[in-house]
Design an enzyme around this catalytic site. Sequence first.
Site, PDB file in Angstrom:
ATOM      1  N   SER A 140       0.858  -1.190   0.000  1.00 51.80           N
ATOM      2  CA  SER A 140       0.000   0.000   0.000  1.00 51.80           C
ATOM      3  C   SER A 140       0.887   1.231   0.000  1.00 51.80           C
ATOM      4  O   SER A 140       2.044   1.174   0.449  1.00 51.80           O
ATOM      5  CB  SER A 140      -0.861  -0.010   1.271  1.00 51.80           C
ATOM      6  OG  SER A 140      -1.408   1.272   1.517  1.00 51.80           O
ATOM      7  N   TYR A 153      -0.904  -0.213  10.289  1.00 56.03           N
ATOM      8  CA  TYR A 153      -1.091  -0.870   8.987  1.00 56.03           C
ATOM      9  C   TYR A 153       0.078  -0.531   8.062  1.00 56.03           C
ATOM     10  O   TYR A 153       0.689  -1.421   7.439  1.00 56.03           O
ATOM     11  CB  TYR A 153      -2.416  -0.398   8.384  1.00 56.03           C
ATOM     12  CG  TYR A 153      -2.666  -0.802   6.947  1.00 56.03           C
ATOM     13  CD1 TYR A 153      -3.141  -2.071   6.628  1.00 56.03           C
ATOM     14  CD2 TYR A 153      -2.464   0.104   5.901  1.00 56.03           C
ATOM     15  CE1 TYR A 153      -3.392  -2.431   5.303  1.00 56.03           C
ATOM     16  CE2 TYR A 153      -2.721  -0.239   4.581  1.00 56.03           C
ATOM     17  CZ  TYR A 153      -3.181  -1.505   4.285  1.00 56.03           C
ATOM     18  OH  TYR A 153      -3.430  -1.850   2.984  1.00 56.03           O
TER      19      TYR A 153
HETATM   20  N1  LIG Z   1      -8.647  -1.196  -1.178  1.00 61.17           N
HETATM   21  C1  LIG Z   1      -7.650  -0.338  -1.233  1.00 61.17           C
HETATM   22  O1  LIG Z   1      -7.851   0.869  -1.460  1.00 61.17           O
HETATM   23  C2  LIG Z   1      -6.232  -0.818  -1.044  1.00 61.17           C
HETATM   24  C3  LIG Z   1      -5.205   0.128  -1.206  1.00 61.17           C
HETATM   25  C4  LIG Z   1      -3.886  -0.308  -1.065  1.00 61.17           C
HETATM   26  C5  LIG Z   1      -3.613  -1.634  -0.775  1.00 61.17           C
HETATM   27  N2  LIG Z   1      -4.646  -2.528  -0.611  1.00 61.17           N
HETATM   28  C6  LIG Z   1      -4.294  -3.922  -0.332  1.00 61.17           C
HETATM   29  O2  LIG Z   1      -4.956  -4.752  -1.280  1.00 61.17           O
HETATM   30  C7  LIG Z   1      -5.169  -6.059  -0.712  1.00 61.17           C
HETATM   31  C8  LIG Z   1      -6.619  -6.478  -0.895  1.00 61.17           C
HETATM   32  O3  LIG Z   1      -7.443  -5.543  -0.210  1.00 61.17           O
HETATM   33  P1  LIG Z   1      -8.981  -5.333  -0.577  1.00 61.17           P
HETATM   34  O4  LIG Z   1      -9.196  -3.879  -0.563  1.00 61.17           O
HETATM   35  O5  LIG Z   1      -9.322  -6.144  -1.779  1.00 61.17           O
HETATM   36  O6  LIG Z   1      -9.662  -5.944   0.741  1.00 61.17           O
HETATM   37  P2  LIG Z   1     -11.048  -6.722   0.975  1.00 61.17           P
HETATM   38  O7  LIG Z   1     -12.033  -6.439  -0.095  1.00 61.17           O
HETATM   39  O8  LIG Z   1     -11.409  -6.433   2.381  1.00 61.17           O
HETATM   40  O9  LIG Z   1     -10.619  -8.257   0.815  1.00 61.17           O
HETATM   41  C9  LIG Z   1      -9.760  -8.853   1.729  1.00 61.17           C
HETATM   42  C10 LIG Z   1      -9.684 -10.346   1.445  1.00 61.17           C
HETATM   43  O10 LIG Z   1      -8.755 -10.950   2.355  1.00 61.17           O
HETATM   44  C11 LIG Z   1      -9.424 -11.950   3.143  1.00 61.17           C
HETATM   45  N3  LIG Z   1      -8.803 -11.910   4.466  1.00 61.17           N
HETATM   46  C12 LIG Z   1      -8.705 -10.854   5.299  1.00 61.17           C
HETATM   47  N4  LIG Z   1      -8.051 -11.192   6.422  1.00 61.17           N
HETATM   48  C13 LIG Z   1      -7.714 -12.490   6.283  1.00 61.17           C
HETATM   49  C14 LIG Z   1      -7.039 -13.425   7.114  1.00 61.17           C
HETATM   50  N5  LIG Z   1      -6.568 -13.076   8.323  1.00 61.17           N
HETATM   51  N6  LIG Z   1      -6.861 -14.689   6.679  1.00 61.17           N
HETATM   52  C15 LIG Z   1      -7.333 -15.059   5.454  1.00 61.17           C
HETATM   53  N7  LIG Z   1      -7.980 -14.228   4.628  1.00 61.17           N
HETATM   54  C16 LIG Z   1      -8.179 -12.953   5.051  1.00 61.17           C
HETATM   55  C17 LIG Z   1     -10.903 -11.538   3.091  1.00 61.17           C
HETATM   56  O11 LIG Z   1     -11.825 -12.585   3.304  1.00 61.17           O
HETATM   57  P3  LIG Z   1     -12.358 -12.970   4.792  1.00 61.17           P
HETATM   58  O12 LIG Z   1     -12.780 -11.688   5.457  1.00 61.17           O
HETATM   59  O13 LIG Z   1     -13.461 -13.944   4.558  1.00 61.17           O
HETATM   60  O14 LIG Z   1     -11.175 -13.601   5.465  1.00 61.17           O
HETATM   61  C18 LIG Z   1     -11.003 -11.059   1.644  1.00 61.17           C
HETATM   62  O15 LIG Z   1     -11.078 -12.165   0.756  1.00 61.17           O
HETATM   63  C19 LIG Z   1      -4.725  -5.963   0.754  1.00 61.17           C
HETATM   64  O16 LIG Z   1      -3.418  -6.458   0.884  1.00 61.17           O
HETATM   65  C20 LIG Z   1      -4.735  -4.459   1.015  1.00 61.17           C
HETATM   66  O17 LIG Z   1      -3.864  -4.111   2.067  1.00 61.17           O
HETATM   67  C21 LIG Z   1      -5.940  -2.154  -0.752  1.00 61.17           C
END
Ligand SMILES: NC(=O)c1ccc[n+]([C@@H]2O[C@H](COP(=O)([O-])OP(=O)(O)OC[C@H]3O[C@@H](n4cnc5c(N)ncnc54)[C@H](OP(=O)(O)O)[C@@H]3O)[C@@H](O)[C@H]2O)c1
Length: 242
Positions: A140, A153
Amino acid sequence: MHRSNRVAIVTGASRGLGDVIARVLARRGYDLVVAARNRKPLQDAAASLAERGSTVVAVDGDITDASVRARLVDAARGLGGLDVLVNNASELGGIGPLMQFDVQRFGRVFPVNAGAPVALVQLAVPLLAERRGLIVNITSDAAQAAYPGWGPYGASKAALELLTRTLALELRDRGVSAVIVDPGDMRTRMHQEAFPLDDISDRPLPEVTVPFWNWLFDQTPAQVSGERFAAQAGDARWLQPA
Ligand SMILES: NC(=O)c1ccc[n+]([C@@H]2O[C@H](COP(=O)([O-])OP(=O)(O)OC[C@H]3O[C@@H](n4cnc5c(N)ncnc54)[C@H](OP(=O)(O)O)[C@@H]3O)[C@@H](O)[C@H]2O)c1
């Protein structure tokens, strides 16, 4: 020698960015091992992926659980091997000033965001080495900039970035590559949790990163190892001309 199917593990693949990456890989013909904690949404995502003809194994459980990580790698072995490991699952750990942060919660944020990816790499490297495979660790911009409220984070993602660059060097002689990818702001559940009172409809859906993933998975892993990519960067090599 006959080259068999290509196989990828994607953690956090039940929604958001992980689901998008898994769908890109499925379109490219990969068989998949997908992971998340909640079984039903994970199974639904896996069923949708399988419609494209891929063999898809869903492993539900917390990525900090060693038995879950073992099941992921065993499943990849069962599919024939491993070409790509995407460490995408991550938790925010709560947004708020460090002065109000319960430091005990470092004991959750770092294991999920930095420890589990490395532990999964440790298990997966023998398979990845057989196929000169690629590790993709999702970071991120909070890993590089000091945003008030985002300290824990961001620190966990900064740790993941350094660990990834170290892995790229340590694994080079084994033929395994590792890259860091910052996907940029995306309209996902995690992003809404970070800004609970905001209307985030101006943020792009995670599908905005698809051109980047197609570009990355076209590369020879060793030629990109150790690099950090910003998947939405405007001047990037992978963006198609308008
Ligand atoms: N969205 C943004 O703006 C953004 C920006 C920069 C970086 N990121 C990064 O992008 C990646 C994906 O984020 P996202 O925005 O797509 O998040 P999201 O929609 O909340 O999805 C997170 C996924 O990870 C799973 N998960 C979370 N904690 C877990 C655990 N302890 N063990 C196993 N599975 C777990 C969740 O399913 P369950 O809840 O069922 O476990 C879900 O499938 C992350 O690494 C995040 O830090 C996101």
